[in-house]
Enzyme design. Structure first.
Site, short mmCIF file in Angstrom:
data_model
loop_
_atom_site.label_atom_id
_atom_site.label_comp_id
_atom_site.label_asym_id
_atom_site.label_seq_id
_atom_site.Cartn_x
_atom_site.Cartn_y
_atom_site.Cartn_z
N ALA A 231 32.75 37.12 40.19
CA ALA A 231 32.96 35.68 40.23
C ALA A 231 34.42 35.35 40.52
O ALA A 231 34.81 35.20 41.69
CB ALA A 231 32.50 35.05 38.92
N ASP A 256 35.09 43.00 41.10
CA ASP A 256 35.41 42.63 42.48
C ASP A 256 36.59 41.67 42.52
O ASP A 256 37.13 41.40 43.59
CB ASP A 256 34.19 41.97 43.14
CG ASP A 256 34.40 41.69 44.62
OD1 ASP A 256 34.90 42.60 45.32
OD2 ASP A 256 34.10 40.57 45.06
N GLU A 261 45.67 38.92 42.47
CA GLU A 261 45.14 39.63 43.64
C GLU A 261 46.16 39.66 44.77
O GLU A 261 46.68 38.60 45.14
CB GLU A 261 43.83 38.97 44.10
CG GLU A 261 42.71 39.09 43.08
CD GLU A 261 41.39 38.53 43.57
OE1 GLU A 261 41.34 37.95 44.69
OE2 GLU A 261 40.39 38.65 42.85
N HIS A 280 37.81 42.21 46.24
CA HIS A 280 37.24 40.86 46.45
C HIS A 280 36.36 40.83 47.70
O HIS A 280 36.60 40.06 48.64
CB HIS A 280 38.36 39.81 46.54
CG HIS A 280 37.90 38.44 46.13
ND1 HIS A 280 38.72 37.52 45.52
CD2 HIS A 280 36.69 37.81 46.24
CE1 HIS A 280 38.05 36.41 45.27
NE2 HIS A 280 36.82 36.57 45.70
N ALA A 283 32.08 38.17 49.39
CA ALA A 283 31.63 37.42 50.57
C ALA A 283 31.91 38.16 51.86
O ALA A 283 31.81 37.58 52.95
CB ALA A 283 32.32 36.06 50.60
#
Length: 407
Positions: A231, A256, A261, A280, A283
């Site tokens: 998420a 993830d 980041e 990440h 998607a």
């Protein structure tokens, strides 16, 4: 001519939609730092970003002509939505574009975690054959706890049920009837933590959810639980997770996302063998990249050329069909608000609006905002109030808004 700045890499299919519109001029400038974006944004009417760009309050303040910010993706935590709202800028996202991709990644991470696939791969690539070291766990008949049953959480639940898992979930915004139709048992947050063998998180990052999986949450979990977070970083307290893994409370985690980041190379969680991680990638499929690019490009075109608001996070959305129905009422509502503003002799404390007849069958939030816009522009003797910031300005000035419907 509307000027659109694309500040992150966007799939060519999305760029083609923008460039096909004769009323739009497109400029690509990926990789801008906030200071560089602030210096560049002034002449643009629309800004499109993914997760790589940070749209700060300073960027928004420098945007003299900006009408809309489009996020190709779901999360808008890299956009100062409050600052955009105050300035009357619509913020849109594409909530459906990468739902399937993220749900599939969640299931992939859960299975990889259960069977220690990344660790076994690394071992073999190091020239070892450690068959007895990597004894995993089945997911069959295990209990999956889902925190957040939105679009992605629902898709994860459907796929987990296909794996014959028991699914329990915490979500204060879903009815028990809807959950039952999905085959999911709703339970309080604490109960989900206590019963689940696997826990997966699917909530946005807000002030309420930041750090919600922390030391207190880990203390409630059963020994040997496995955690998945695809998420947002920050929902899980990373220091508390490290302690829970090192103590043996948590058997493993699949991450993830991180609070920072990319995470620093010496991040403690990266050193733990029980943690598997991806940069990440929720998607990151070709299909999702095209889906969100096409969706946000079409939304920007529709907004700039037709005034259609779709998937906005800070103003009610209006489909072309709803806009066609409400259009004359929007004009009337704004004029009524302006008339009321002219009649006032002191600052209003409450605004009561009654909707009667056929119009009461529709979503009237845009009409309420139109009334507020007309009223506040007259009261403030200003033209800075629009459909985006009208509600915020009214709230800041202590004006209570009451709606009533008579069908």
């Amino acid at each position: 001519m509307f000027k659109v700045l694309v500040a992150d890499k966007l799939a060519k299919q999305g760029l083609e939609i923008l460039r096909a519109c004769p009323e739009i001029e497109v400029e690509e400038a990926a990789g801008l730092k906030p200071k560089e974006l602030r210096e560049k944004i002034r002449p643009f009417h629309a800004l499109i970003v993914r997760s790589g760009s940070t749209v700060t309050a300073e960027v928004i303040e420098a945007a003299d002509h900006l009408k809309v910010i489009g996020r190709a993706g779901i999360g808008v935590d890299n956009i100062d939505v409050e600052a955009a709202t105050r300035k009357g800028i619509v913020v849109m996202n594409t909530p459906a574009g990468n739902n399937v991709t993220t749900a599939e990644h969640t299931i992939s991470m859960m299975l990889s975690l259960a069977r220690m696939i990344p660790q076994a791969t690394a071992s073999m690539k190091a020239g070892k054959w450690e068959k007895s070291k990597f004894i995993g766990s089945e997911v069959f008949n295990k209990t999956l706890g889902i925190i957040g049953m939105g679009n992605i959480g629902t898709l994860v639940a459907e796929r987990a049920l296909g794996l014959k898992m028991r699914v329990i979930a915490y979500d204060p915004f879903i009815s028990r009837e809807v959950a039952q139709r999905l085959g999911v048992e709703l339970a309080p947050f604490e109960e989900v933590l206590e019963r689940a063998d696997f826990i997966t998180i699917h909530t946005p990052l807000t002030n309420e959810t930041r750090g919600m999986i922390g030391a207190a949450a880990f203390a409630r979990m059963k020994k040997g639980v496995r955690l998945v977070n695809c998420a947002r970083g920050g929902i899980v307290d990373e220091a508390a997770l490290q302690q829970a893994i090192e103590s043996g409370k948590v058997a493993g985690a699949a991450l993830d996302v991180f609070a920072q980041e990319p995470p620093p190379p010496d991040h403690p969680l990266l050193r733990l063998e029980q943690v598997i991680c991806t940069p990440h990638l929720g998607a990151a499929t070709e299909e999702a990249q095209v889906n969100v690019a096409v969706a946000i490009a079409q939304q920007i075109v529709n907004f700039l050329t037709r005034g259609v608001i779709q998937d906005a996070v800070n103003v009610p959305s209006m489909s072309p069909e709803l806009l066609q129905v409400l259009s004359p009422y929007l004009t009337l509502a704004e004029k009524l608000g302006s008339l009321q503003g002219q009649m006032l002799t002191q600052a209003p404390k409450e605004l009561a609006i009654e909707y009667a007849g056929d119009i009461a069958n529709y979503d009237v939030k845009p009409l309420t905002l139109a009334v507020l816009r007309g009223l506040l522009n007259r009261v403030l003797e200003s033209s800075v109030v629009n459909y985006v910031n009208a509600g915020t300005i009214a709230q800041e000035r202590g004006i209570r808004v009451v709606e009533a419907k008579t069908v």
